[in-house]
Motif scaffolding. Sequence first.
Motif, PDB file in Angstrom:
ATOM      1  N   UNK A 214       0.871  -1.151   0.153  1.00 48.81           N
ATOM      2  CA  UNK A 214      -0.040  -0.001  -0.096  1.00 48.81           C
ATOM      3  C   UNK A 214       0.949   1.036  -0.099  1.00 48.81           C
ATOM      4  N   UNK A 215       1.905   1.320   0.763  1.00 52.52           N
ATOM      5  CA  UNK A 215       2.838   2.432   0.846  1.00 52.52           C
ATOM      6  C   UNK A 215       3.731   2.759  -0.489  1.00 52.52           C
ATOM      7  N   UNK A 216       4.100   1.460  -1.099  1.00 55.52           N
ATOM      8  CA  UNK A 216       4.704   1.434  -2.455  1.00 55.52           C
ATOM      9  C   UNK A 216       3.610   2.048  -3.325  1.00 55.52           C
ATOM     10  N   UNK A 217       2.432   1.560  -3.285  1.00 51.91           N
ATOM     11  CA  UNK A 217       1.474   1.872  -4.327  1.00 51.91           C
ATOM     12  C   UNK A 217       1.210   3.445  -4.169  1.00 51.91           C
ATOM     13  N   UNK A 218       1.186   3.928  -2.925  1.00 51.50           N
ATOM     14  CA  UNK A 218       0.845   5.386  -2.766  1.00 51.50           C
ATOM     15  C   UNK A 218       1.899   6.076  -3.356  1.00 51.50           C
ATOM     16  N   UNK A 219       3.245   5.794  -3.166  1.00 48.12           N
ATOM     17  CA  UNK A 219       4.498   6.390  -3.561  1.00 48.12           C
ATOM     18  C   UNK A 219       4.544   6.452  -4.901  1.00 48.12           C
ATOM     19  N   UNK A 220       4.019   5.249  -5.759  1.00 40.12           N
ATOM     20  CA  UNK A 220       4.043   5.223  -7.030  1.00 40.12           C
ATOM     21  C   UNK A 220       3.099   6.141  -7.682  1.00 40.12           C
ATOM     22  N   UNK A 221       1.998   6.139  -7.028  1.00 39.89           N
ATOM     23  CA  UNK A 221       1.034   7.250  -7.743  1.00 39.89           C
ATOM     24  C   UNK A 221       1.535   8.689  -7.329  1.00 39.89           C
ATOM     25  N   UNK A 222       2.086   8.962  -6.481  1.00 40.12           N
ATOM     26  CA  UNK A 222       2.503  10.383  -6.193  1.00 40.12           C
ATOM     27  C   UNK A 222       3.555  10.622  -7.040  1.00 40.12           C
ATOM     28  N   UNK A 223       4.601   9.678  -7.399  1.00 43.37           N
ATOM     29  CA  UNK A 223       5.645   9.856  -8.027  1.00 43.37           C
ATOM     30  C   UNK A 223       5.198   9.929  -9.660  1.00 43.37           C
TER      31      UNK A 223
END
Length: 122
Positions: free
Chosen positions: A61-70
């Motif tokens: 979930x955190x990597x998904x959020x970071x990926x979306x933000x990036x």
Amino acid sequence: MKLSRFVFLVGIITCLSLIYLYQETETVKLSYTASKKSNRYQDLLEQNKNLKYNIARLKSVSSLGNKVLKDNANFEIPKPAQLAEIKLRNNKKVKLASIQRKPNLILSFFSLKSQAEAQTIK
């Protein structure tokens, strides 16, 4: 002499019986201890599996959020023209942002909808 021999044999048999009973009780105690340890081991394995699952879920979930933000760092607040108002049964109003998508020309060739329809002249 026969009496002393009988007492001696009874004493030996009694000692051997006591040694046998001691070994049996120790065996039962060890089996209970092994059973408790085995149950504890299974509980720890189950807990470990659950914790690994939760860690993987939280990481994903955190990597998904970071990926979306990036990838999509250009988020914007919707303009009033892009909002749609929906009335619910209990007379509450909800505003939703409308999504404006650009048509994909390649996918439009394969769609089942007809893109252009002829209209009759009256």
